[in-house]
Design a protein around this motif. Structure first.
Motif, PDB file in Angstrom:
ATOM      1  N   ASP A   1      -4.614   2.423 -13.755  1.00 53.84           N
ATOM      2  CA  ASP A   1      -4.006   1.470 -12.817  1.00 53.84           C
ATOM      3  C   ASP A   1      -4.277   1.848 -11.362  1.00 53.84           C
ATOM      4  O   ASP A   1      -4.727   1.012 -10.568  1.00 53.84           O
ATOM      5  CB  ASP A   1      -2.500   1.386 -13.066  1.00 53.84           C
ATOM      6  N   ILE A   2      -3.963   3.091 -11.017  1.00 56.95           N
ATOM      7  CA  ILE A   2      -4.150   3.513  -9.618  1.00 56.95           C
ATOM      8  C   ILE A   2      -5.632   3.526  -9.241  1.00 56.95           C
ATOM      9  O   ILE A   2      -6.006   3.117  -8.134  1.00 56.95           O
ATOM     10  CB  ILE A   2      -3.519   4.902  -9.390  1.00 56.95           C
ATOM     11  N   LYS A   3      -6.470   3.969 -10.159  1.00 52.82           N
ATOM     12  CA  LYS A   3      -7.908   3.988  -9.879  1.00 52.82           C
ATOM     13  C   LYS A   3      -8.443   2.578  -9.672  1.00 52.82           C
ATOM     14  O   LYS A   3      -9.278   2.337  -8.788  1.00 52.82           O
ATOM     15  CB  LYS A   3      -8.644   4.671 -11.031  1.00 52.82           C
ATOM     16  N   GLU A   4      -7.974   1.631 -10.479  1.00 54.59           N
ATOM     17  CA  GLU A   4      -8.425   0.247 -10.336  1.00 54.59           C
ATOM     18  C   GLU A   4      -7.994  -0.329  -8.991  1.00 54.59           C
ATOM     19  O   GLU A   4      -8.783  -1.000  -8.305  1.00 54.59           O
ATOM     20  CB  GLU A   4      -7.846  -0.605 -11.470  1.00 54.59           C
ATOM     21  N   ILE A   5      -6.767  -0.060  -8.603  1.00 57.82           N
ATOM     22  CA  ILE A   5      -6.284  -0.542  -7.303  1.00 57.82           C
ATOM     23  C   ILE A   5      -7.074   0.092  -6.172  1.00 57.82           C
ATOM     24  O   ILE A   5      -7.432  -0.568  -5.187  1.00 57.82           O
ATOM     25  CB  ILE A   5      -4.782  -0.246  -7.157  1.00 57.82           C
ATOM     26  N   ALA A   6      -7.358   1.393  -6.299  1.00 64.61           N
ATOM     27  CA  ALA A   6      -8.143   2.072  -5.266  1.00 64.61           C
ATOM     28  C   ALA A   6      -9.527   1.449  -5.129  1.00 64.61           C
ATOM     29  O   ALA A   6     -10.052   1.304  -4.012  1.00 64.61           O
ATOM     30  CB  ALA A   6      -8.273   3.555  -5.604  1.00 64.61           C
TER      31      ALA A   6
ATOM     32  N   GLU B   1       0.827  -1.204   0.000  1.00 65.81           N
ATOM     33  CA  GLU B   1       0.000   0.000   0.000  1.00 65.81           C
ATOM     34  C   GLU B   1       0.864   1.257   0.000  1.00 65.81           C
ATOM     35  O   GLU B   1       0.603   2.207  -0.744  1.00 65.81           O
ATOM     36  CB  GLU B   1      -0.921   0.000   1.221  1.00 65.81           C
ATOM     37  N   LYS B   2       1.874   1.269   0.854  1.00 60.72           N
ATOM     38  CA  LYS B   2       2.757   2.428   0.934  1.00 60.72           C
ATOM     39  C   LYS B   2       3.463   2.668  -0.399  1.00 60.72           C
ATOM     40  O   LYS B   2       3.583   3.819  -0.859  1.00 60.72           O
ATOM     41  CB  LYS B   2       3.793   2.220   2.038  1.00 60.72           C
ATOM     42  N   ALA B   3       3.936   1.588  -1.021  1.00 61.62           N
ATOM     43  CA  ALA B   3       4.652   1.725  -2.289  1.00 61.62           C
ATOM     44  C   ALA B   3       3.735   2.233  -3.390  1.00 61.62           C
ATOM     45  O   ALA B   3       4.111   3.115  -4.177  1.00 61.62           O
ATOM     46  CB  ALA B   3       5.265   0.377  -2.683  1.00 61.62           C
ATOM     47  N   VAL B   4       2.528   1.687  -3.475  1.00 66.05           N
ATOM     48  CA  VAL B   4       1.571   2.125  -4.498  1.00 66.05           C
ATOM     49  C   VAL B   4       1.192   3.584  -4.286  1.00 66.05           C
ATOM     50  O   VAL B   4       1.135   4.373  -5.241  1.00 66.05           O
ATOM     51  CB  VAL B   4       0.314   1.222  -4.478  1.00 66.05           C
ATOM     52  N   ASP B   5       0.939   3.962  -3.036  1.00 62.37           N
ATOM     53  CA  ASP B   5       0.592   5.358  -2.747  1.00 62.37           C
ATOM     54  C   ASP B   5       1.750   6.290  -3.112  1.00 62.37           C
ATOM     55  O   ASP B   5       1.533   7.401  -3.625  1.00 62.37           O
ATOM     56  CB  ASP B   5       0.241   5.520  -1.268  1.00 62.37           C
TER      57      ASP B   5
ATOM     58  N   ASN C   1       3.712  12.846 -19.965  1.00 60.37           N
ATOM     59  CA  ASN C   1       2.542  13.230 -19.169  1.00 60.37           C
ATOM     60  C   ASN C   1       1.332  12.338 -19.424  1.00 60.37           C
ATOM     61  O   ASN C   1       0.627  11.943 -18.495  1.00 60.37           O
ATOM     62  CB  ASN C   1       2.176  14.686 -19.435  1.00 60.37           C
ATOM     63  N   GLU C   2       1.072  12.049 -20.706  1.00 59.62           N
ATOM     64  CA  GLU C   2      -0.121  11.260 -21.018  1.00 59.62           C
ATOM     65  C   GLU C   2      -0.039   9.843 -20.444  1.00 59.62           C
ATOM     66  O   GLU C   2      -1.020   9.364 -19.863  1.00 59.62           O
ATOM     67  CB  GLU C   2      -0.339  11.218 -22.539  1.00 59.62           C
ATOM     68  N   PRO C   3       1.105   9.149 -20.573  1.00 56.75           N
ATOM     69  CA  PRO C   3       1.197   7.840 -19.913  1.00 56.75           C
ATOM     70  C   PRO C   3       1.033   7.924 -18.400  1.00 56.75           C
ATOM     71  O   PRO C   3       0.424   7.035 -17.795  1.00 56.75           O
ATOM     72  CB  PRO C   3       2.608   7.355 -20.294  1.00 56.75           C
ATOM     73  N   LEU C   4       1.566   8.980 -17.780  1.00 62.06           N
ATOM     74  CA  LEU C   4       1.372   9.148 -16.341  1.00 62.06           C
ATOM     75  C   LEU C   4      -0.096   9.375 -16.006  1.00 62.06           C
ATOM     76  O   LEU C   4      -0.608   8.847 -15.013  1.00 62.06           O
ATOM     77  CB  LEU C   4       2.202  10.329 -15.829  1.00 62.06           C
ATOM     78  N   ASN C   5      -0.765  10.148 -16.837  1.00 57.64           N
ATOM     79  CA  ASN C   5      -2.191  10.397 -16.615  1.00 57.64           C
ATOM     80  C   ASN C   5      -2.997   9.101 -16.741  1.00 57.64           C
ATOM     81  O   ASN C   5      -3.910   8.842 -15.942  1.00 57.64           O
ATOM     82  CB  ASN C   5      -2.693  11.424 -17.625  1.00 57.64           C
ATOM     83  N   GLN C   6      -2.648   8.288 -17.725  1.00 56.48           N
ATOM     84  CA  GLN C   6      -3.319   6.997 -17.890  1.00 56.48           C
ATOM     85  C   GLN C   6      -3.014   6.072 -16.720  1.00 56.48           C
ATOM     86  O   GLN C   6      -3.880   5.311 -16.274  1.00 56.48           O
ATOM     87  CB  GLN C   6      -2.883   6.349 -19.201  1.00 56.48           C
ATOM     88  N   PHE C   7      -1.794   6.142 -16.227  1.00 59.78           N
ATOM     89  CA  PHE C   7      -1.396   5.342 -15.071  1.00 59.78           C
ATOM     90  C   PHE C   7      -2.273   5.672 -13.862  1.00 59.78           C
ATOM     91  O   PHE C   7      -2.752   4.778 -13.157  1.00 59.78           O
ATOM     92  CB  PHE C   7       0.080   5.620 -14.761  1.00 59.78           C
ATOM     93  N   LEU C   8      -2.515   6.967 -13.652  1.00 58.99           N
ATOM     94  CA  LEU C   8      -3.352   7.380 -12.525  1.00 58.99           C
ATOM     95  C   LEU C   8      -4.824   7.049 -12.759  1.00 58.99           C
ATOM     96  O   LEU C   8      -5.515   6.582 -11.855  1.00 58.99           O
ATOM     97  CB  LEU C   8      -3.195   8.884 -12.292  1.00 58.99           C
TER      98      LEU C   8
END
Length: 268
Positions: A146-151, A37-41, A136-143
């Motif tokens: 990927d991050i939204k799915e994990i959340a 969790e800490k690493a993902v955050d 920027n666009e790959p980072l935006n997609q990552f958030l």
């Protein structure tokens, strides 16, 4: 929402408050899960901050940056950020035109350097577009993906954990009496919690093992900046060659003061 759904919602809310206020016992995450969790955050925070800061590097003025973004979005035109080299180039080119044949070598030098400044502004705009698309666009997609799915998985796990602990606490509090919840319901809640726990843990583990994707984004940023700086060097080197040529031309065509006196005497 059904009556049973409302009861579950209130039970989970009660469990949450009991944990926060009364420090009630609850099912705890294992150490590995907490570290993931800490690493993902930390990765999510890094992505958000990098997206913000790289914009300041490429386009320092936030007001102008917002104006350009708004124009491109609303008017669908190719609006340009006003890089400082552009106006400087315009001033030099105008001065060159004003001087004309009066001081031809200096005028030519001004035109060469002014043109170079405008080319530098164009190159900085190209860099901004390149970094926007490949960093920027790959980072935006990552958030956003990927991050939204994990959340979502983590939120679902937390909800099921609260439901399981609420049922377990209710049964324990009854001490053999009518708890309003059966052992089968407790076991079912535990199974759903464990399923969600494993799913969220797997999603985080998969993300943490995909370092190559994040490294590729850093590579794209570095390559874009290297290409841009190399292009800037070529632009300035060409301008320097032109200015040096004008220096040599100026030295070879310097008039002797006596020539001016003779010309003035002939005019008289």
């Amino acid at each position: 929402m059904s009556v049973a759904g409302l009861k579950n919602k209130f039970a989970k809310a009660g469990q949450y408050m009991s944990e926060k206020v009364l420090k009630a016992e609850h099912t705890r995450k294992d150490e590995e899960y907490r570290e993931m969790e800490k690493a993902v955050d930390a990765m999510a925070t890094a992505a958000e901050h990098m997206m913000r800061e790289v914009n300041y590097v490429l386009q320092p003025n936030p007001t102008e940056r917002m104006k350009v973004a708004a124009r491109r979005k609303v008017k669908s035109d190719k609006a340009f950020y006003p890089y400082e080299e552009g106006p400087l180039g315009d001033v030099m080119i105008k001065a060159s035109a004003d001087l004309g044949e009066k001081v031809p070598n200096y005028a030519s030098g001004l035109e060469s350097v002014g043109t170079a400044m405008k080319e530098l502004a164009d190159e900085r705009d190209n860099l901004s577009v390149n970094v926007g698309q490949n960093f920027n666009e790959p980072l935006n997609q990552f958030l956003a993906r990927d991050i939204k799915e994990i959340a979502t998985h983590r939120k679902k796990m937390q909800s099921r954990r609260l439901n399981f602990d609420a049922k377990r606490r209710k049964m324990a509090a009854a001490k053999g009496g009518n708890a309003g919840v059966t052992e089968d319901e407790v076991r079912e809640a535990e199974a759903k919690f464990e399923e969600a726990y494993d799913l969220s843990a797997d999603s985080m583990q998969n993300l943490l093992e995909s370092e190559g994707e994040q490294l590729a984004q850093l590579t794209a940023l570095c390559e874009a900046m290297v290409d841009s700086h190399q292009a800037a060097i070529r632009i300035l080197e060409n301008a320097l060659v032109s200015v040096n040529a004008r220096i040599e031309e100026s030295s070879s065509t310097t008039r002797d003061p006596s020539d001016r006196r003779q010309a003035r005497q002939k005019a008289v």
